[in-house]
Design a protein around this motif. Structure first.
Motif, short mmCIF file in Angstrom:
data_model
loop_
_atom_site.label_atom_id
_atom_site.label_comp_id
_atom_site.label_asym_id
_atom_site.label_seq_id
_atom_site.Cartn_x
_atom_site.Cartn_y
_atom_site.Cartn_z
N ASN A 90 -0.85 -3.22 10.62
CA ASN A 90 0.50 -3.12 11.19
C ASN A 90 1.00 -1.68 11.22
O ASN A 90 2.19 -1.44 11.44
N GLY A 91 0.11 -0.72 11.00
CA GLY A 91 0.52 0.68 10.90
C GLY A 91 1.26 1.20 12.11
O GLY A 91 2.33 1.80 11.99
N ALA A 92 0.70 0.98 13.29
CA ALA A 92 1.32 1.50 14.50
C ALA A 92 2.69 0.85 14.74
O ALA A 92 3.66 1.52 15.13
N LYS A 93 2.77 -0.45 14.50
CA LYS A 93 4.04 -1.16 14.68
C LYS A 93 5.07 -0.69 13.66
O LYS A 93 6.25 -0.53 13.98
N ALA A 94 4.61 -0.48 12.42
CA ALA A 94 5.52 0.00 11.38
C ALA A 94 6.06 1.38 11.73
O ALA A 94 7.25 1.66 11.54
N ALA A 95 5.20 2.23 12.27
CA ALA A 95 5.61 3.58 12.64
C ALA A 95 6.72 3.54 13.67
O ALA A 95 7.67 4.33 13.62
N GLU A 96 6.63 2.62 14.61
CA GLU A 96 7.65 2.51 15.65
C GLU A 96 8.90 1.82 15.12
O GLU A 96 10.02 2.23 15.41
N LEU A 97 8.72 0.78 14.29
CA LEU A 97 9.85 0.02 13.77
C LEU A 97 10.72 0.85 12.83
O LEU A 97 11.95 0.77 12.86
N PHE A 98 10.08 1.66 12.00
CA PHE A 98 10.82 2.43 10.99
C PHE A 98 10.95 3.91 11.33
O PHE A 98 11.34 4.70 10.48
N LYS A 99 10.63 4.27 12.54
CA LYS A 99 10.66 5.67 12.96
C LYS A 99 12.03 6.31 12.69
O LYS A 99 13.07 5.81 13.09
N GLY A 100 12.00 7.44 11.98
CA GLY A 100 13.22 8.18 11.71
C GLY A 100 14.13 7.58 10.66
O GLY A 100 15.24 8.07 10.44
N ARG A 101 13.67 6.54 9.96
CA ARG A 101 14.53 5.88 8.97
C ARG A 101 14.05 6.17 7.55
O ARG A 101 12.88 6.41 7.29
N TYR A 102 15.01 6.13 6.63
CA TYR A 102 14.74 6.37 5.23
C TYR A 102 14.67 5.06 4.45
O TYR A 102 15.50 4.17 4.66
N LEU A 103 13.71 4.96 3.54
CA LEU A 103 13.66 3.84 2.61
C LEU A 103 14.56 4.19 1.43
O LEU A 103 14.59 5.33 0.96
N MET B 2 0.83 -1.21 0.00
CA MET B 2 0.00 0.00 0.00
C MET B 2 0.86 1.26 0.00
O MET B 2 0.55 2.25 -0.64
N LEU B 3 2.01 1.20 0.67
CA LEU B 3 2.89 2.36 0.72
C LEU B 3 3.34 2.76 -0.67
O LEU B 3 3.28 3.92 -1.06
N SER B 4 3.83 1.78 -1.45
CA SER B 4 4.35 2.10 -2.77
C SER B 4 3.27 2.71 -3.65
O SER B 4 3.53 3.65 -4.40
N LYS B 5 2.06 2.21 -3.58
CA LYS B 5 0.97 2.74 -4.38
C LYS B 5 0.70 4.19 -4.04
O LYS B 5 0.49 5.03 -4.90
N ARG B 6 0.71 4.51 -2.74
CA ARG B 6 0.45 5.88 -2.32
C ARG B 6 1.56 6.82 -2.78
O ARG B 6 1.29 7.93 -3.24
N TRP C 36 3.10 6.46 8.28
CA TRP C 36 3.24 5.03 8.53
C TRP C 36 1.94 4.46 9.09
O TRP C 36 1.48 3.39 8.68
N THR C 37 1.36 5.16 10.03
CA THR C 37 0.13 4.68 10.67
C THR C 37 -1.00 4.56 9.66
O THR C 37 -1.78 3.61 9.68
N ALA C 38 -1.08 5.53 8.75
CA ALA C 38 -2.15 5.54 7.76
C ALA C 38 -2.01 4.46 6.70
O ALA C 38 -2.99 3.85 6.29
N VAL C 39 -0.80 4.22 6.24
CA VAL C 39 -0.61 3.28 5.12
C VAL C 39 -0.28 1.86 5.57
O VAL C 39 -0.33 0.93 4.77
N GLY C 40 0.03 1.68 6.85
CA GLY C 40 0.45 0.36 7.31
C GLY C 40 -0.67 -0.61 7.59
O GLY C 40 -0.41 -1.79 7.89
N GLY C 41 -1.93 -0.15 7.49
CA GLY C 41 -3.05 -1.05 7.76
C GLY C 41 -3.01 -1.56 9.19
O GLY C 41 -2.69 -0.82 10.13
#
Length: 257
Positions: free
Chosen positions: A124-137, A1-5, A117-122
């Motif tokens: 797992n949004g909250a967990k993704a926000a914490e896991l990837f916080k402050g990081r660049y793809l 979902m992230l890539s699509k957005r 992250w919260t919006a697009v992670g479905g």
């Protein structure tokens, strides 16, 4: 979902350019030069438009900032790019937060904020926000679902879409003198067969860079974008290795977040 957005956001940015006549800004230091002046009295609307496109095509860098209606709300963008495909800035979407974009011309980096992250992670949004916080793809240039995002930073591609975007049937008319962010301007109004109107404000002193573009009358894609900092050297600081995550690894970790 992230890539699509992300890709849809890039498409919106480029779609606005493709549907208009031209874009631009003031000189590199924000002040109009004195050696060149646009003779709006003698020149036709078509000639003024041509000069604006040529000025844009010659630019080595620019900054664009403004809002575009996506149909779901206003998207905000603030990007600086150059002809080496370097760029830096941010983009935000209604109800979905914001993300930062950095490119050194070879590698691109995207850092979403917590709201994104919260919006697009479905689930797992909250967990993704914490896991990837402050990081660049990074490392997604060859991915078919993400590759289009890098086009946002391509000034040559951006300029070409603008130059080729107007239909031969569009009606272009001269407007009046004005002022945009302290830059003396002259406006052009372009109306297409659907009744959509694009108003272009062009600098009348120095190079005839258009400094503002406004689009109205469409179902979406309406908005206003200002252009500035033309030909100003762009210095990009890429993120450190420990603050990035490879896109392939990110997709795997997101599944188990």
């Amino acid at each position: 979902m992230l890539s699509k957005r992300l890709v849809s956001t890039a498409a919106i940015c480029l779609a606005l350019a493709a549907g208009t006549a031209a874009c631009g800004s003031a000189t590199s230091d924000g002040k109009a030069g004195s050696a060149q002046k646009l003779d709006t009295g003698k020149l036709s609307a078509q000639d003024i438009e041509k000069q604006a496109k040529e000025a844009l095509a010659s630019a080595t860098s620019l900054k664009m900032a403004g809002t575009v209606d996506t149909g779901d709300g206003a998207m905000e963008l603030n990007l600086t790019m150059d002809n080496k495909s370097q760029c830096t800035g941010t983009m935000a979407m209604p109800g979905m937060g914001k993300f930062e974009i950095i490119s050194d011309g070879k590698t691109s980096y995207v850092k979403p904020d917590t709201a994104f992250w919260t919006a697009v992670g479905g689930p797992n949004g909250a967990k993704a926000a914490e896991l990837f916080k402050g990081r660049y793809l990074t490392g997604f240039e060859s991915d078919p679902s993400m590759g289009s995002l890098t086009k946002v930073c391509n000034l040559a591609d951006f300029s070409k879409k603008i130059a080729d975007g107007k239909s031969s049937g569009d009606k272009v008319e001269k407007g009046s003198a004005g002022d945009v962010n302290g830059v003396k301007t002259f406006s052009l109004k372009s109306t297409d067969s659907k009744g959509e109107v694009t108003t272009l404000q062009i600098a009348t002193e120095g190079k005839p860079y258009p400094v503002r573009i406004e689009h109205a009358g469409a179902k979406d894609g309406n908005g206003k974008i200002d252009f500035s900092e033309f030909d100003k050297p762009l210095t990009v600081q890429v993120p450190s290795a420990d603050s990035t995550i490879d896109f392939t690894k990110f997709k795997d970790q997101l599944k188990t977040a």
